[in-house]
Design a protein around this motif. Sequence first.
Motif, PDB file in Angstrom:
ATOM      1  N   ASP A  48      30.751  71.124 -42.579  1.00  0.00           N
ATOM      2  CA  ASP A  48      31.882  70.785 -43.447  1.00  0.00           C
ATOM      3  C   ASP A  48      31.378  70.322 -44.813  1.00  0.00           C
ATOM      4  O   ASP A  48      31.927  70.701 -45.858  1.00  0.00           O
ATOM      5  CB  ASP A  48      32.735  69.685 -42.819  1.00  0.00           C
ATOM      6  CG  ASP A  48      33.351  70.123 -41.503  1.00  0.00           C
ATOM      7  OD1 ASP A  48      33.375  71.339 -41.255  1.00  0.00           O
ATOM      8  OD2 ASP A  48      33.781  69.256 -40.726  1.00  0.00           O
ATOM      9  N   MET A  51      30.143  73.256 -46.788  1.00  0.00           N
ATOM     10  CA  MET A  51      31.277  74.049 -47.289  1.00  0.00           C
ATOM     11  C   MET A  51      31.900  73.382 -48.509  1.00  0.00           C
ATOM     12  O   MET A  51      32.162  74.022 -49.534  1.00  0.00           O
ATOM     13  CB  MET A  51      32.324  74.182 -46.175  1.00  0.00           C
ATOM     14  CG  MET A  51      33.614  74.846 -46.579  1.00  0.00           C
ATOM     15  SD  MET A  51      33.534  76.630 -46.568  1.00  0.00           S
ATOM     16  CE  MET A  51      33.936  76.975 -44.864  1.00  0.00           C
ATOM     17  N   LEU A  52      32.115  72.086 -48.413  1.00  0.00           N
ATOM     18  CA  LEU A  52      32.718  71.365 -49.535  1.00  0.00           C
ATOM     19  C   LEU A  52      31.796  71.372 -50.753  1.00  0.00           C
ATOM     20  O   LEU A  52      32.248  71.537 -51.886  1.00  0.00           O
ATOM     21  CB  LEU A  52      33.006  69.917 -49.130  1.00  0.00           C
ATOM     22  CG  LEU A  52      34.379  69.615 -48.562  1.00  0.00           C
ATOM     23  CD1 LEU A  52      34.522  68.126 -48.301  1.00  0.00           C
ATOM     24  CD2 LEU A  52      35.471  70.086 -49.519  1.00  0.00           C
ATOM     25  N   HIS A  55      31.929  74.541 -52.626  1.00  0.00           N
ATOM     26  CA  HIS A  55      33.170  74.792 -53.359  1.00  0.00           C
ATOM     27  C   HIS A  55      33.606  73.605 -54.210  1.00  0.00           C
ATOM     28  O   HIS A  55      34.751  73.542 -54.642  1.00  0.00           O
ATOM     29  CB  HIS A  55      34.286  75.146 -52.368  1.00  0.00           C
ATOM     30  CG  HIS A  55      34.061  76.432 -51.646  1.00  0.00           C
ATOM     31  ND1 HIS A  55      34.279  77.665 -52.216  1.00  0.00           N
ATOM     32  CD2 HIS A  55      33.590  76.679 -50.396  1.00  0.00           C
ATOM     33  CE1 HIS A  55      33.984  78.617 -51.348  1.00  0.00           C
ATOM     34  NE2 HIS A  55      33.552  78.049 -50.226  1.00  0.00           N
ATOM     35  N   ALA A  58      35.629  73.872 -57.376  1.00  0.00           N
ATOM     36  CA  ALA A  58      37.011  74.365 -57.278  1.00  0.00           C
ATOM     37  C   ALA A  58      37.995  73.267 -56.901  1.00  0.00           C
ATOM     38  O   ALA A  58      39.204  73.448 -57.044  1.00  0.00           O
ATOM     39  CB  ALA A  58      37.086  75.483 -56.240  1.00  0.00           C
ATOM     40  N   LEU A  59      37.505  72.139 -56.432  1.00  0.00           N
ATOM     41  CA  LEU A  59      38.403  71.138 -55.851  1.00  0.00           C
ATOM     42  C   LEU A  59      39.490  70.684 -56.826  1.00  0.00           C
ATOM     43  O   LEU A  59      40.611  70.378 -56.422  1.00  0.00           O
ATOM     44  CB  LEU A  59      37.608  69.920 -55.360  1.00  0.00           C
ATOM     45  CG  LEU A  59      36.675  70.182 -54.172  1.00  0.00           C
ATOM     46  CD1 LEU A  59      35.857  68.935 -53.854  1.00  0.00           C
ATOM     47  CD2 LEU A  59      37.462  70.611 -52.943  1.00  0.00           C
TER      48      LEU A  59
END
Lengths: 68, 334
Positions: A48, A51-52, A55, A58-59
Motif C-alpha cells: 500500500d 502504491m501511494l 502516485h 496525483a493525490l
Amino acid sequence: MKTYMDFITDITTNSGLLQELELVLPFPNTDALTVWFSYKGYALGDEDAAMLYQHQNALMDSEEPIHY
Amino acid sequence: MCYAPVSQPLTDSAIAPLKLQAYQQINFGKIALTPQQQESLAGLNRQLIPFCQSLPPALQTGAIFAIQQYFTGFQLGNLQQFFNKFYAPSWTLLGWMGSEAISAAELEQAIHLQGMAYFLHMLDDHLADGQIPISHLMLQLRTQAWMRFIQGAEQLVLSESCQESLIYGWINRYFSGMQGAEPVDSLAAYCDRFRQQLSTTLVLPMILADRTGYNADDVQEAYEAFCIAWRLLDDLRDCQEDALAGELSGIYYLLPLEQRQAWLDCQGLEPAAAQWQQLSECLEFSGVLPAAIREILAWLAIAQAAAERANLPGYAGELRQLAGPLVELLEMES
C-alpha cells in the motif's frame, strides 16, 4: 492502528488532515510516507505504501484524469 | 423499441468546417442542481466508501486502491466525488419521479442503487475487455456490488411476482446486449444494441414508474434516448482513441460506406500515423461531425418529448439544458 480505508473515510469529515498531507508532500521515499501515516495513526502495508508513494504526485492534482 | 432515424442525411460540408478538435471538446450543457439534488448527489458519493467497507477486511484497502487505480485516479477529491462525473440526468430522473407513493428513504435508496448500477456497468465493461485484470479482489468487489444492487432492487419492488418484469427481465436484456446475438452493421443497430446494454441502469426507473404510476413506456423512452445521446457524445469526443483502438463506435457507422475503410486502417496505430491524419480529414470534410451532433440533438429531443409526455417537466428541462452547447456548435458550423 487505523488503515488507509480509515484515512479515506476520515478525510471526508476532517479536511485539516488533507491539508496536513498537502503540506508534507512530496515524500522523499516510501519510508517517510509510512512514517507520516503512522504518526497520524494509520498503518500502511508495504504494498500500500509503495502504491501511494508511486502516485503521490496525483493525490492533490486536480488534473488527475479519470477513466470511467 | 426501435431506432428512430431523425437526423438529416449526410451532405457536403460547409466551405470551412470546424476542426475535429472543436468536436472532440464539445460537451453537454451543465445542469444547475437544486439543493435537494445536491444532497442526493452527496449521498451517492458517500456510499462508495461504506460499500468498500462492506467487503471482507482483507480486501477493503485494496478495493479503494483498485477504484483509484482503474477509475478515479489517485486525486483524493475524485474519490470523494465519484458520481459528479456522471451527467445528472442519469440519476436525477429518479428524484423527479418522487411522489407520495414512495417514501423519502426508499427514493434515496433507489438513487443509491442507481449509482451501484452505473458502478457495475463500468466494472463489467473493464473486467470483460481486460482493462482490469481478474483477481480475487475484483471478483469479490463485483460480486458484492451485484448483490447489493439486486437485493436493494428487490426490496423496492412491492410484489415478488413483479420481480421478473421489473428486475430480471431487464437484467436478461442487459446480458443479451453484451453477448451480442445480432450483428451490428449500422448506426440503427448500434443504438438498438446500446439500449440493451444500458438495461441494468433502467431497473430503478422502471421500479419507480411501477410504484408511482408514471407511464413506464415514456419513462423508458426518455431515459434510453438520453443514454443514447450520451453514448454518441462519448463516441464523438473519443473518436480518435476509438479509431486507433479499432473500436467501431457510432462515428464509424455515421461514415459513408466507402469511407469506413479509413477508420479500419487506423487500428493499432499512433496519432501521428498518416492513416489517422487521413481519417481526421475525412471526418472534417465529409460532414460526419455535424451529422453526429444532429444525431445527438435528435435523441435529446426524443428524450425531452417523452419526458414531457410522462409529465416530468423538470427532467425535460434538464435534457433541454444538455443540448445548449451542441446547438451553438452547429450554429457556428453553419
